[in-house]
Enzyme design. Structure first.
Site, PDB file in Angstrom:
ATOM      1  N   HIS A   1     -56.500 -25.064 -40.645  1.00 26.42           N
ATOM      2  CA  HIS A   1     -55.652 -26.239 -40.820  1.00 26.42           C
ATOM      3  C   HIS A   1     -54.250 -25.903 -40.347  1.00 26.42           C
ATOM      4  O   HIS A   1     -53.786 -24.774 -40.551  1.00 26.42           O
ATOM      5  CB  HIS A   1     -55.569 -26.635 -42.301  1.00 26.42           C
TER       6      HIS A   1
ATOM      7  N   GLU B   1     -47.021 -30.466 -47.784  1.00 26.02           N
ATOM      8  CA  GLU B   1     -48.160 -29.562 -48.002  1.00 26.02           C
ATOM      9  C   GLU B   1     -47.760 -28.190 -48.565  1.00 26.02           C
ATOM     10  O   GLU B   1     -48.485 -27.627 -49.387  1.00 26.02           O
ATOM     11  CB  GLU B   1     -48.911 -29.344 -46.671  1.00 26.02           C
TER      12      GLU B   1
HETATM   13  P1  DAT Z   1     -56.939 -31.944 -38.283  1.00 22.98           P
HETATM   14  O1  DAT Z   1     -57.527 -30.887 -39.199  1.00 22.98           O
HETATM   15  O2  DAT Z   1     -57.171 -31.642 -36.842  1.00 22.98           O
HETATM   16  O3  DAT Z   1     -55.520 -32.288 -38.619  1.00 22.98           O
HETATM   17  P2  DAT Z   1     -57.637 -34.406 -39.633  1.00 22.98           P
HETATM   18  O4  DAT Z   1     -56.375 -34.269 -40.406  1.00 22.98           O
HETATM   19  O5  DAT Z   1     -57.926 -35.709 -38.962  1.00 22.98           O
HETATM   20  O6  DAT Z   1     -57.786 -33.258 -38.534  1.00 22.98           O
HETATM   21  O7  DAT Z   1     -58.869 -34.134 -40.605  1.00 22.98           O
HETATM   22  C1  DAT Z   1     -58.782 -33.151 -41.612  1.00 22.98           C
HETATM   23  C2  DAT Z   1     -60.120 -32.485 -41.746  1.00 22.98           C
HETATM   24  O8  DAT Z   1     -61.105 -33.433 -42.144  1.00 22.98           O
HETATM   25  C3  DAT Z   1     -60.634 -31.903 -40.424  1.00 22.98           C
HETATM   26  O9  DAT Z   1     -60.127 -30.638 -40.147  1.00 22.98           O
HETATM   27  C4  DAT Z   1     -62.124 -31.933 -40.656  1.00 22.98           C
HETATM   28  C5  DAT Z   1     -62.328 -33.198 -41.462  1.00 22.98           C
HETATM   29  N1  DAT Z   1     -62.632 -34.348 -40.606  1.00 22.98           N
HETATM   30  C6  DAT Z   1     -61.755 -35.082 -39.874  1.00 22.98           C
HETATM   31  N2  DAT Z   1     -62.359 -36.070 -39.204  1.00 22.98           N
HETATM   32  C7  DAT Z   1     -63.675 -35.972 -39.535  1.00 22.98           C
HETATM   33  C8  DAT Z   1     -64.836 -36.707 -39.175  1.00 22.98           C
HETATM   34  N3  DAT Z   1     -64.775 -37.763 -38.353  1.00 22.98           N
HETATM   35  N4  DAT Z   1     -66.024 -36.288 -39.691  1.00 22.98           N
HETATM   36  C9  DAT Z   1     -66.102 -35.256 -40.533  1.00 22.98           C
HETATM   37  N5  DAT Z   1     -65.041 -34.514 -40.926  1.00 22.98           N
HETATM   38  C10 DAT Z   1     -63.845 -34.863 -40.438  1.00 22.98           C
HETATM   39 MG    MG Z   2     -54.680 -33.125 -40.345  1.00 27.30          MG
END
Ligand code: DAT
Ligand code: MG
Length: 142
Positions: free
Chosen positions: A121, A132
């Site tokens: 993350h 955070e």
């Molecule tokens: P990032 O970790 O790139 O900032 P995010 O904040 O959109 O991405 O999502 C946080 C976490 O949630 C990500 O690392 C994995 C999970 N996640 C995000 N989108 C998802 C999806 N469409 N299906 C399953 N898990 C997902």
């Molecule tokens: Mg994120």
């Protein structure tokens, strides 16, 4: 000049697969400083706060399960531009799409579990980092 900080987490898949050192190596090689670092078992409460923006998403409970599957390593990194810099180093959310050369592209993959396991993350903005960091390092002054 304000010092920029980002919250980085090596997620349970990265810890389990012995990738803590490789993530730290990349951060240090890039030139960012590590201000604080700890290994811990993330609690549901911490994760609900950390991932509050995703609470209504269909993958939310899977995400909590994934993130409590084993210990994580949380760290605060420091350096001008480190928020966008680490996001670029981490690569795209989906490890299949993350380009080779990025942490997720090199160290992660789709395991067929139906959930996205993507090693790390990184905070996505100054506001996110400020929100955070105290969740994982309540003892740090902001
Ligand atoms: P990032 O970790 O790139 O900032 P995010 O904040 O959109 O991405 O999502 C946080 C976490 O949630 C990500 O690392 C994995 C999970 N996640 C995000 N989108 C998802 C999806 N469409 N299906 C399953 N898990 C997902
Ligand atoms: Mg994120």
């Amino acid at each position: 000049m304000t010092i920029e900080r980002s919250l980085v987490i090596v997620k349970p898949d990265g810890v389990r697969r012995g990738q803590i050192g490789e993530v730290i190596r990349r951060i240090e090689t890039k030139g960012y400083l590590i201000d604080a670092l700890r290994m811990l078992a993330a609690t549901d409460d911490q994760l609900r706060e950390h991932y509050a923006e995703h609470e209504a998403k269909p993958f939310f409970l899977d995400l909590l399960e994934y993130m409590t599957d084993g210990p994580v390593v949380a760290m605060v990194i420091e350096g001008s531009g480190c928020i966008d810099g680490f996001r670029a180093m981490a690569g795209a959310t989906n490890p299949t799409a993350a380009v080779p050369g990025s942490i997720r592209g090199d160290l992660g993959r789709d395991w067929g579990s139906g959930r996205i396991e993507n090693v790390v993350h990184g905070s996505d903005s100054v506001a996110s980092a400020e929100r955070e960091i105290p969740i994982w390092f309540p003892e740090l002054d902001s």
